[in-house]
Design a protein around this motif. Structure first.
Motif, mmCIF file in Angstrom:
data_model
loop_
_atom_site.group_PDB
_atom_site.id
_atom_site.type_symbol
_atom_site.label_atom_id
_atom_site.label_comp_id
_atom_site.label_asym_id
_atom_site.label_seq_id
_atom_site.Cartn_x
_atom_site.Cartn_y
_atom_site.Cartn_z
ATOM 1 N N CYS A 182 -15.897 28.070 3.263
ATOM 2 C CA CYS A 182 -15.432 29.168 2.394
ATOM 3 C C CYS A 182 -14.564 30.143 3.174
ATOM 4 N N PHE A 183 -14.937 30.379 4.413
ATOM 5 C CA PHE A 183 -14.171 31.262 5.298
ATOM 6 C C PHE A 183 -12.737 30.763 5.444
ATOM 7 N N MET A 184 -12.579 29.470 5.716
ATOM 8 C CA MET A 184 -11.239 28.911 5.898
ATOM 9 C C MET A 184 -10.451 28.863 4.588
ATOM 10 N N ILE A 185 -11.147 28.588 3.490
ATOM 11 C CA ILE A 185 -10.464 28.546 2.194
ATOM 12 C C ILE A 185 -9.925 29.928 1.826
ATOM 13 N N CYS A 186 -10.754 30.940 1.968
ATOM 14 C CA CYS A 186 -10.355 32.292 1.556
ATOM 15 C C CYS A 186 -9.379 32.940 2.526
ATOM 16 N N CYS A 187 -9.579 32.724 3.820
ATOM 17 C CA CYS A 187 -8.786 33.455 4.811
ATOM 18 C C CYS A 187 -7.523 32.721 5.247
ATOM 19 N N TYR A 204 -5.131 24.893 14.628
ATOM 20 C CA TYR A 204 -6.476 25.440 14.840
ATOM 21 C C TYR A 204 -7.376 25.166 13.636
ATOM 22 N N VAL A 205 -6.816 25.313 12.434
ATOM 23 C CA VAL A 205 -7.601 25.074 11.221
ATOM 24 C C VAL A 205 -7.987 23.600 11.115
ATOM 25 N N ILE A 206 -7.081 22.709 11.488
ATOM 26 C CA ILE A 206 -7.386 21.275 11.443
ATOM 27 C C ILE A 206 -8.543 20.945 12.385
ATOM 28 N N VAL A 207 -8.486 21.471 13.599
ATOM 29 C CA VAL A 207 -9.559 21.229 14.570
ATOM 30 C C VAL A 207 -10.875 21.816 14.070
ATOM 31 N N ALA A 208 -10.819 23.027 13.506
ATOM 32 C CA ALA A 208 -12.037 23.669 13.001
ATOM 33 C C ALA A 208 -12.636 22.872 11.841
ATOM 34 N N VAL A 261 -16.351 21.161 11.619
ATOM 35 C CA VAL A 261 -17.291 21.519 10.557
ATOM 36 C C VAL A 261 -17.725 20.278 9.779
ATOM 37 N N SER A 262 -16.776 19.404 9.479
ATOM 38 C CA SER A 262 -17.084 18.224 8.668
ATOM 39 C C SER A 262 -17.863 17.169 9.443
ATOM 40 N N ASN A 263 -17.735 17.179 10.764
ATOM 41 C CA ASN A 263 -18.435 16.189 11.588
ATOM 42 C C ASN A 263 -19.030 16.879 12.811
ATOM 43 N N PRO A 264 -20.184 17.546 12.659
ATOM 44 C CA PRO A 264 -20.772 18.325 13.757
ATOM 45 C C PRO A 264 -21.077 17.506 15.005
ATOM 46 N N GLY A 265 -21.351 16.224 14.840
ATOM 47 C CA GLY A 265 -21.695 15.396 15.991
ATOM 48 C C GLY A 265 -20.500 14.859 16.748
ATOM 49 N N MET A 266 -19.307 15.147 16.269
ATOM 50 C CA MET A 266 -18.095 14.625 16.903
ATOM 51 C C MET A 266 -17.880 15.252 18.273
ATOM 52 N N ARG A 267 -17.566 14.444 19.245
ATOM 53 C CA ARG A 267 -17.264 14.938 20.586
ATOM 54 C C ARG A 267 -15.751 15.028 20.740
ATOM 55 N N MET A 268 -15.247 16.231 20.757
ATOM 56 C CA MET A 268 -13.800 16.445 20.761
ATOM 57 C C MET A 268 -13.274 16.549 22.180
ATOM 58 N N ASN A 269 -12.100 16.001 22.386
ATOM 59 C CA ASN A 269 -11.422 16.131 23.666
ATOM 60 C C ASN A 269 -11.211 17.611 23.989
ATOM 61 N N GLN A 270 -11.433 17.971 25.248
ATOM 62 C CA GLN A 270 -11.349 19.384 25.636
ATOM 63 C C GLN A 270 -9.961 19.979 25.412
ATOM 64 N N TYR A 271 -8.933 19.191 25.688
ATOM 65 C CA TYR A 271 -7.578 19.704 25.505
ATOM 66 C C TYR A 271 -7.258 19.854 24.015
ATOM 67 N N GLY A 315 -9.325 20.697 21.819
ATOM 68 C CA GLY A 315 -10.014 21.900 21.376
ATOM 69 C C GLY A 315 -9.455 23.169 21.969
ATOM 70 N N THR A 316 -8.607 23.045 22.978
ATOM 71 C CA THR A 316 -8.065 24.223 23.668
ATOM 72 C C THR A 316 -6.670 24.605 23.196
ATOM 73 N N ILE A 317 -5.776 23.617 23.129
ATOM 74 C CA ILE A 317 -4.371 23.902 22.813
ATOM 75 C C ILE A 317 -4.203 24.633 21.476
ATOM 76 N N PRO A 318 -4.854 24.205 20.377
ATOM 77 C CA PRO A 318 -4.694 24.934 19.104
ATOM 78 C C PRO A 318 -5.167 26.381 19.189
ATOM 79 N N VAL A 319 -6.221 26.635 19.970
ATOM 80 C CA VAL A 319 -6.746 27.999 20.109
ATOM 81 C C VAL A 319 -5.697 28.918 20.714
ATOM 82 N N TYR A 320 -5.100 28.463 21.792
ATOM 83 C CA TYR A 320 -4.116 29.303 22.475
ATOM 84 C C TYR A 320 -2.781 29.330 21.727
ATOM 85 N N PHE A 321 -2.525 28.298 20.943
ATOM 86 C CA PHE A 321 -1.323 28.278 20.117
ATOM 87 C C PHE A 321 -1.405 29.359 19.044
#
Length: 346
Positions: A201-206, A264-268, A272-282, A284-290
């Motif tokens: 809901c946060f991502m949909i509204c904001c 960033y929204v795509i990564v988030a 959220v949709s797959n909590p058990g997913m192990r994401m590559n560190q890069y 998870g980092t590049i979109p944040v700083y972008f």
């Protein structure tokens, strides 16, 4: 040199083990060059964002020509970006310089909450600007004249809206390290269902709400301007130039917004949709700083590319060095077309 690298790697691993005592993430060390590059990047972003937004904030307080309601909202946007760069930028510079988040869990929560709040104020202010221009130019409810009272209400709404969406995350969701572990953000990969529903809901509204608002408002504005120009018996070069300028502004706003925030929204959403997913560190980092680069493009698009505001910035700068009096009005000499009068103060 080899011994130095070995010691540096050992110290970095020790620090990461310390961080993992409170972090839910299993952070693996990455090459030192990655932290150096991020440190250089975020230093550049922070310096530019503080300079551009700080200059605009000072100008709006010192110039009598920038006291219209629209400038109040622009100042609110600049304040949010300035605070985000000051807090988030300064923290990220030092954490990347050290190679890990050394400030502890409490400060991680504080940074995540405050930077998140500034970010939502940023998005809400952009929505308010687009909707205000839509009301003035398209007149869907008749002639609308913005007032300072309306602007103050809108500014208050932006901060209240941001707090409403970020406070539940602070209390129930929490914050954790993102990517390579030098930045804090919401715990997107939580397994608690009610928190996952809240985050969606946060991502949909904001985010998606902002995209839809910008798209609708600026599409209506472009259509109104074109229809007005076609209906006018006099087609001047000024009217055609005004239409081109507005089109260019709209394209710049939409493209810059989507480029900065969509990764960033795509990564988030993936987390959220797959909590058990192990994401590559890069990844998870590049979109944040972008996304942090939005603190630069906002003052460029909304202030530096605006003729009136740009002139006022130069006037304030000249006054500080003994230039002309900044209270001298130049608006009377500025050519305007009829249909652009409604946004002459934007």
């Amino acid at each position: 040199m080899a011994r130095f690298r070995a010691n540096m790697s050992s110290d970095l691993k020790t620090n990461l083990v310390r961080v993992m005592n409170w972090s839910e993430l299993q952070i693996e060390p990455v090459p030192r060059a990655a932290y150096v590059l991020l440190c250089i990047y975020i230093t550049t972003v922070t310096v530019l964002a503080l300079s551009a937004n700080g200059l605009f904030i000072v100008t709006t307080f010192r110039s009598k020509n920038l006291q219209q309601p629209i400038h109040y909202v622009l100042r609110n946007l600049a304040v949010a970006d300035f605070c985000s760069a000051l807090l988030g930028g300064s923290v990220n510079i030092t954490t990347n310089a050290k190679g890990y988040f050394y400030l502890g869990q409490t400060f991680c929560y504080l940074e995540g909450f405050l930077v998140g709040t500034f970010g939502i104020v940023n998005l809400t202010s952009i929505c308010i600007l687009s909707f205000s221009r839509y009301l003035v130019i398209c007149k869907p409810f008749g002639t609308y004249v913005p007032s300072r009272k309306h602007a103050k209400y809108a500014m208050a709404l932006a901060w209240i809206w941001a707090l409403l969406w970020n406070t539940p995350q602070l209390i129930f969701g929490g914050y954790d390290l993102e990517g390579i572990g030098t930045n804090c953000g919401p715990v997107w990969n939580t397994k608690r269902v009610y928190i996952r529903v809240y985050l969606i809901c946060f991502m949909i509204c904001c985010f998606f709400g902002t995209v839809v608002t910008l798209a609708i408002c600026y599409t209506k504005i472009l259509m109104t301007i074109r229809e007005t120009r076609k209906a006018s018996s006099i087609r001047s070069k000024n009217s055609e130039k005004a239409e081109r300028d507005v089109t260019k502004m709209v394209v710049n706003i939409m493209v810059a917004f989507l480029i900065c925030w969509t990764p960033y929204v795509i990564v988030a959403l993936a987390a959220v949709s797959n909590p058990g997913m192990r994401m590559n560190q890069y990844a998870g980092t590049i979109p944040v700083y972008f996304a942090k680069s939005s603190t630069i493009y906002n003052p460029i698009i909304y202030t530096m590319m605006n003729g009136k505001i740009r002139k006022e910035l130069f006037r304030v700068f000249k006054k500080n060095y003994g230039g002309e009096d900044m209270d001298t009005s130049y608006e009377s000499n500025r050519p305007r077309t009829n249909y652009m009068r409604g946004q002459s103060s934007c």
